[in-house]
Motif scaffolding. Structure first.
Motif: not given
Lengths: 460, 460
Positions: A15, A44, A46-47, A50, A53-54, A78, A80, A260, A263-264, A267, B237-238, B240, B263, B266, B351, B357, B361-362, B365
């Motif tokens: 993403g 966006t 979501t991107d 992500r 998070e990293t 979005e 974590d 939507d 979908v979450e 997941e 997902r990214r 919607d 769906v 997934i 996962r 995720q 980069l990470n 770490r």
């Protein structure tokens, strides 16, 4: 997105462009936070989530501090959960509250329900009153329920309206949700009685009455606000829904769940199943070392008890091992094969239960099948492992004992791998949680006992 | 669905009433197949599919034979692949072909791609020519690609049209898809350049031009037909999305993917991940004993090699075990704890990779963190297990050895649990497939070697 060269796959998947992510991290490390913010603003939500998070914690802090107020509030929903806690901390309750007011209710609820209770209250107080009322209503429903997933805004129509009147209403109405896929037909008590798909509406002549273009009754379903989100996902899947009305205790429509959200949920449930089968409550990828260690300790501790129990079984046969040390060399084979074969049965049964493919109707048939598969593979591996052991130690009695123990343990593995998750399901406990530890207890104890016991009886 | 009593939960979840399922099975067993068919005809396709799956093979045969021609073709696309093969066999190619012609392309493709190649051809020949062309186009794209997921029917508009003209067109057009959520704006070469959400269309005045109500460009994405379905799911997902245009090699629009397909993807991917972590290629709940045994044999055979390797390590220390038989009693503890701790790390990393995720980069770490978590839990369990062993055998040297081996193996477990899936990912192999067996090889070998080796060195 045009036909991508191979390296672009990674990009699409993550993403975000790894090169961009690295550039942001470098800018932050060099103190050029403003550059970093400018880059993040092009992404966006979501991107951006992500990417955030990293980042390393100190980079994250520099970014959030430099960006204050300019990041899209949707990024929050979005993120974590562990990283979100950090960002909310950095923003402070006032700023977080104002950000939440800009989100749809369902997204805002997702953010707020993950916060610690005292932070939750501070943040809620900072949300403007109108939005707060909706949030508080959603939060009054149980965690992981339909009430927390729903959006409050929806479009209601009456059966007696015409298509023309409906379109005219939509053209002038304010306060409509941003996106919607169905109109909901309510009765005089505001109870939903049917839906009209938008694609049906736009294809009908202006004079047609709504009553004539509603969906077939058999396909209609309402979702009580207390319904667990997993049930909601099943319902959407079973009926290929894109949205469904949520009702309160007396059946009045109070919101809508859209696909939507579902979908979450899927997941999330997927993650939960995988983590539980792996011996964890939830993913801890972005959690601190201390909290990760603490969370995983509990499961490992249970496993230690199992391992000590297995050792106690071995301890019963100390004298045999003293006489034939080859027993010690071979004994892990039988236990290990049992554990793996049992995990195969267990995985299939846990998944079948989660998908509603196993019921009282076929449970006995599945148990019989798993036991039979265990016997057949047990017999095959008895021959293979028995031959290996016989050749290795030049002792065919030992090979026979290993083979016999192998059949016994693989049958036990098939039985336990099926009965343990069925039992948990019957007791209304999620079979994914602790089935594995019970299973390996059975396969270790049976494996060591059968092998060492038979050896003591036959060989000594 | 009204607010359900507790027992109704099970019903909703399974998608069918267990009592009804039992009644159908009993009717079939008693030869009253017509009664059974009548009951099945009242169910939605998904519910009917779940019921047909739970029947015993001879009951299934009686039902399909009695129902010929009357069952909803959609049931076919909802069935588990193994049961579907059976039903297609019972129906024969001609009947199956006619049933497929009544399905949407994406559902028909799902049915046909699972069949054996020779059956596939026979069935395709029985599909009427018009529908067959669409099917053959979809089947020309790789398995699990966007081209196979797409529906061929979609609604195209031009930017210069007005809302009024568009609605008039929709009201008179034939051959529109049953349900749609977006209109697609195509350029002169039939390349999609933008979308219009239906909810936007119905809220706009008739004179408004389509160009004025298209979605923001940043949100627009086209999907090349060769794209893997997992990438498609990530994209939905990214952003919607509820639908997205599928394009051919030169960028022309050839179909549309809708969120209900996503769906299903997934769910499929979730199943795949869970099965692979459990040591299977796919679920075999409804597969015959022989095929199930064969499919599981391969994984168990690999595990046998691992177990024999571990035994070989133990074999190196036969003499030590002969002298101190307590070593044989305690040695499984260290290996088992390593296996479990490693599985925790592995699950989180597998996962995290699947969800995008983890990136360059990470990654370092995360490796550092997992190793640190392994050290801390290793130290804690060294103390606990060492104390248990010391008290049990009244030998504190033995307790020290177990503790030292525990730290070593839990650090190795953290390293291996992270590096193995990262390595597979780097080599473009799905890390879920074989990470577990490599991991347990490491934790068994290190566990036995560290414990027995240290014991030989310190205690003898």
């Amino acid at each position: 997105m045009t036909a991508p060269p191979d390296s672009a796959l990674e990009t699409r998947r993550l993403g975000l462009d790894p090169a961009l992510a690295r550039a942001v991290a470098e800018s932050l490390d060099l103190g050029a936070a403003e550059d970093a913010v400018a880059r993040v603003l092009t992404l966006t939500p979501t991107d951006a989530a992500r990417l955030i998070e990293t980042l390393a914690p100190h980079e994250r802090q520099a970014l959030v501090e430099a960006a204050r107020g300019r990041l899209d509030p949707e990024i929050l929903s979005e993120l974590d959960e562990d990283v979100r806690d950090e960002v909310v901390d950095l923003l402070g309750p006032a700023r977080t509250g104002r950000a939440l007011a800009e989100l749809d209710t369902d997204d805002a609820v997702e953010v707020i329900q993950g916060l610690d209770e005292d932070v939750q209250e501070e943040v809620l107080e900072a949300v403007p009153a109108a939005a707060r009322a909706d949030l508080e209503e959603s939060l009054s429903y149980p965690e992981d329920s339909a009430g927390r997933l729903m959006q409050h805004g929806f479009v209601a129509v009456r059966e007696s309206q015409t298509v023309g009147e409906t379109i005219d209403f939509l053209r002038t109405a304010r306060d409509l949700p941003n996106e919607f896929y169905d109109l909901f037909v309510l009765d005089a008590e505001r109870r939903p009685v049917n839906t009209v798909a938008l694609s049906r509406l736009v294809r009908s002549q202006r004079a047609v009455r709504i009553a004539e273009i509603v969906e077939p009754k058999a396909e209609f379903a309402t979702v009580p606000a207390e319904t667990d989100q997993e049930e909601v996902a099943h319902l959407f899947r079973r009926r290929d829904l894109v949205s469904a009305p949520v009702v309160d205790a007396v059946g009045r429509m109070i919101g809508v769940i859209t696909v939507d959200d579902v979908v979450e949920v899927i997941e999330e449930e997927r993650e939960e199943d995988i983590m539980r089968l792996g011996g964890m409550a939830e993913t801890d990828l972005n959690r601190s070392v201390i909290e990760t260690t603490r969370a995983r300790f509990a499961w490992l501790f249970v496993n230690l008890l199992t391992a000590v129990l297995a050792s106690a079984v071995i301890g019963l046969f100390e004298q045999s091992i003293e006489k034939i040390v080859a027993l010690a060399v071979l004994m892990p084979i039988c236990a290990s094969m049992g554990g793996n074969a049992g995990t195969q049965s267990l995985t299939v049964v846990v998944r079948g239960l989660a998908m509603g493919q196993i019921s009282t109707l076929n449970a006995v048939r599945i148990l019989a099948k798993e036991t039979l598969v265990g016997s057949v593979n047990g017999a095959l591996f008895a021959v293979i492992a028995g031959t290996v052991a016989g050749l290795w130690f030049q002792d065919w009695g030992l090979g026979f004992v290993l083979g016999a123990a192998m059949v016994t343990n693989l049958v036990a593995a098939g039985l336990a791998g099926t009965l343990i998750p069925l039992g948990f399901h019957f007791l209304k406990i999620d079979p994914a949680i602790s089935s594995v530890v019970f299973l390996t207890t059975v396969t270790d104890v049976v494996g060591f006992f059968a092998f060492l016991g038979l050896a003591s009886w036959v060989l000594l």
